[in-house]
Structures are given as structure tokens and as C-alpha cells.
Scaffold this motif. Structure first.
Motif, PDB file in Angstrom:
ATOM      1  N   ASP A   1       0.988  -0.992   0.194  1.00 46.05           N
ATOM      2  CA  ASP A   1       0.121   0.098  -0.183  1.00 46.05           C
ATOM      3  C   ASP A   1       0.884   1.127  -0.065  1.00 46.05           C
ATOM      4  OD1 ASP A   1      -2.114   1.861   0.605  1.00 46.05           O
ATOM      5  OD2 ASP A   1      -3.283   0.045   1.259  1.00 46.05           O
ATOM      6  N   ILE A   2       0.352   2.414  -0.061  1.00 41.64           N
ATOM      7  CA  ILE A   2       1.195   3.595   0.062  1.00 41.64           C
ATOM      8  C   ILE A   2       0.542   4.423   1.494  1.00 41.64           C
ATOM      9  CG2 ILE A   2       1.624   3.707  -2.314  1.00 41.64           C
ATOM     10  CD1 ILE A   2      -0.834   5.736  -2.690  1.00 41.64           C
TER      11      ILE A   2
ATOM     12  N   HIS B   1       5.896  -0.535   1.452  1.00 43.94           N
ATOM     13  CA  HIS B   1       5.322   0.703   0.725  1.00 43.94           C
ATOM     14  C   HIS B   1       5.458   0.403  -0.638  1.00 43.94           C
ATOM     15  CE1 HIS B   1       4.401   5.146   0.301  1.00 43.94           C
ATOM     16  NE2 HIS B   1       5.055   4.900  -0.838  1.00 43.94           N
ATOM     17  N   CYS B   2       4.260   0.551  -1.507  1.00 47.58           N
ATOM     18  CA  CYS B   2       4.425   0.434  -2.837  1.00 47.58           C
ATOM     19  C   CYS B   2       3.474   1.070  -3.686  1.00 47.58           C
ATOM     20  CB  CYS B   2       4.546  -1.177  -3.004  1.00 47.58           C
ATOM     21  SG  CYS B   2       4.513  -1.557  -4.916  1.00 47.58           S
ATOM     22  N   ASP B   3       3.964   1.787  -4.777  1.00 51.70           N
ATOM     23  CA  ASP B   3       2.954   2.469  -5.637  1.00 51.70           C
ATOM     24  C   ASP B   3       2.798   1.349  -6.803  1.00 51.70           C
ATOM     25  OD1 ASP B   3       1.643   3.893  -7.745  1.00 51.70           O
ATOM     26  OD2 ASP B   3       2.927   5.519  -7.874  1.00 51.70           O
TER      27      ASP B   3
ATOM     28  N   THR C   1       0.997   1.355  -9.349  1.00 52.96           N
ATOM     29  CA  THR C   1       0.875   1.822 -10.696  1.00 52.96           C
ATOM     30  C   THR C   1       2.621   2.046 -11.280  1.00 52.96           C
ATOM     31  OG1 THR C   1       1.296   4.242 -10.143  1.00 52.96           O
ATOM     32  CG2 THR C   1      -0.863   3.083 -10.301  1.00 52.96           C
ATOM     33  N   ASP C   2       3.712   1.845 -10.615  1.00 56.23           N
ATOM     34  CA  ASP C   2       4.659   1.670 -11.075  1.00 56.23           C
ATOM     35  C   ASP C   2       5.213   0.339 -11.039  1.00 56.23           C
ATOM     36  OD1 ASP C   2       7.811   2.028 -11.390  1.00 56.23           O
ATOM     37  OD2 ASP C   2       7.876   3.818  -9.992  1.00 56.23           O
TER      38      ASP C   2
ATOM     39  N   VAL D   1      -4.252   1.748 -11.692  1.00 52.37           N
ATOM     40  CA  VAL D   1      -4.659   1.676 -10.463  1.00 52.37           C
ATOM     41  C   VAL D   1      -5.577   0.488 -10.299  1.00 52.37           C
ATOM     42  CG1 VAL D   1      -6.424   3.345 -10.045  1.00 52.37           C
ATOM     43  CG2 VAL D   1      -5.005   2.686  -8.176  1.00 52.37           C
TER      44      VAL D   1
END
Length: 258
Positions: free
Chosen positions: A46-47, A71-73, A75-76, A123
Motif C-alpha cells: 500500500d502507500i 510501501h509500494c505504488d 502503478t509503477d 490503479v
């Protein structure tokens, strides 16, 4: 809210490695907590760092194994792949993937630009495929696995104020079926869960008016609001060995709306 009761324990989930995306809040939060209480080793991405810390503390307070947060975006894709490499290095295997993360922000057709379309697909759809791609090698090596993709009834109703989100959620059903047939020979099961109106904190804060509640209850056969924990219990079943013959399916959990 759900009626109180005694719910199932799945011995097959104990010590299984479970990865949940979007696990810090809402339905994802309920999923992380439910797996931890089954004795699973849970990793969630999640972020929302503060909410993630609160969840870990709460889970630990009831004696369940503490989840691991990254922590992970999502969409990247390069970042996603890097985080999943770290997860694999730590656990060496992944038994269950729950592709939960998404964003149902309201939008009109007129407001959708090409950039908005790409962001919404990133997303709500794209990361689900690349998360599955990341865990497949470990599941093939173990000759077992369960991938659960979060869909929505929004495309079935259909909802009229989230056209790009609806498009992504419909596509998830097709992706689920394609992956189920391709991965079935390796004993990897792929299913989809399609919630209706689930009363999360986000829903309360952004959209839950008396008028919206009346619309929901008018559509549902069950005349009460549905809780995130009820979705989590369905996901536990689909992750467990109790559902070992189930794949290529989409399960609606909406109180009888559709």
C-alpha cells in the motif's frame, strides 16, 4: 453490519504466505486481518504508511502473526516488481495473491482525458496482471496457488458515474478466466470476487448519504449494509484448500443486488 456469529477456521491457511494489495484500509484491511487470524504469514502492499502501522499494531494486539508491510505504488510496475523480489527473497514462496487494490473515484465521461484513462487503468487493472505475473513462478514451483482478483458488480448494474472504473472491473473478469485456463495445468487456481456496496470508512466519508443508502437497500435482497469482513470471509474460503476444485469463477457478494 454483519450479524455476530462463529466463522470458519481453515487449517490449510496456517503458515501460508499471502500477499494482499491495497491492504492498509477498507476491504483490504479486513482481508489482511482475517488471514493473520488464520495463522497465515501476510504481506501487504500500500502507500498509506500510517494506516498500515495502525493495522499491524491492531493485529498484533490480538495475538495473530504480525503482517509485513511494504510501501509500494502499484502503478509503477518497476517498483512493484522490485518489492515482489524482496518478498520472494524473504519468504521463498507465495501461496496466495489477493489483488485487492483499486480506486473508485467518481467521474463523468466528459471529464475523462487520455491521461485520466491511463491512470485509472493503472490503479484498477494493470497492476493485477503484473502482480499475478510476479507470483506465478513461485506457485508453479510449488505446484499450487490461489490468485483472487477483486472485481465489482459496478459493471453488471451498471454504475453510471464511474465509466472508466466500470470498464476496468469488467476486464478483470476476462483476465481471471484467461489466467485460470492458462495456469490450471500447474494447479494454480484463479477466481474473482465481485462486491456490491460495502460500507468501508472511505464510503462513509465520501459518498454514504441517506439517499445513497436508500438506493442500496432498495436494490439489495438483504435490507442491511454489508461489511468488509464479509468479503474477507469469502476470500479466505477461495484461498483455502476447502475450495481446491474451484477456479475460473466470479463470486458476487452484494446482498442480492444483482
Amino acid at each position: 453490519m454483519a450479524s455476530p456469529g462463529n466463522f470458519a477456521t481453515y487449517p490449510s491457511l496456517r503458515d501460508r504466505v499471502v500477499v494482499v494489495t491495497g491492504g492498509a484500509s477498507g476491504i483490504g484491511e479486513a482481508i489482511v486481518e482475517a488471514f493473520a487470524k488464520q495463522g497465515a504469514r501476510v504481506v501487504f502492499l500500500d502507500i498509506q504508511d500510517e494506516k498500515a502501522a495502525q493495522l499491524i499494531e491492531r493485529v498484533g494486539s490480538v495475538g495473530a502473526p504480525s503482517p509485513v508491510y511494504h510501501h509500494c505504488d502499484l502503478t509503477d510496475i518497476a517498483t512493484l516488481e522490485g518489492v515482489m523480489s524482496q518478498v520472494m527473497a524473504h519468504f521463498s514462496t507465495i501461496d496466495v495473491l489477493v489483488n485487492n487494490a483499486g480506486n473508485d473515484a467518481r467521474h463523468s465521461i466528459e471529464d475523462v482525458t487520455a491521461e485520466y484513462w491511463d491512470r485509472s487503468m493503472a490503479v484498477n487493472l494493470k497492476h493485477q496482471f503484473f502482480m499475478a505475473k510476479a507470483v506465478i513462478p513461485a506457485m508453479k514451483s510449488a505446484s499450487r496457488g490461489s490468485i483472487i482478483n477483486m472485481g465489482s458488480i459496478s459493471w453488471v448494474i451498471p454504475s453510471t458515474d464511474v465509466p472508466v472504473y466500470v470498464t476496468a472491473k469488467a476486464a478483470i473478469v476476462g483476465m481471471t478466466r484467461a489466467l485460470a485456463h492458462q495456469l490450471g495445468p500447474d494447479n494454480i487456481r484463479v477466481n474473482c470476487v465481485m462486491p456490491g456496496a460495502i460500507l468501508t470508512e472511505r464510503q462513509r466519508q465520501l459518498w454514504f448519504t441517506e439517499a445513497y443508502k436508500a438506493e442500496i437497500l432498495a436494490g439489495q435482497a438483504l435490507k442491511r449494509m454489508l461489511a468488509p469482513e464479509e468479503v474477507a470471509r469469502l476470500i479466505l474460503f477461495l484461498a483455502s484448500d476447502d475450495s481446491s476444485a474451484i477456479t475460473n469463477q466470479s463470486y458476487i457478494i452484494d446482498g442480492g443486488w444483482v
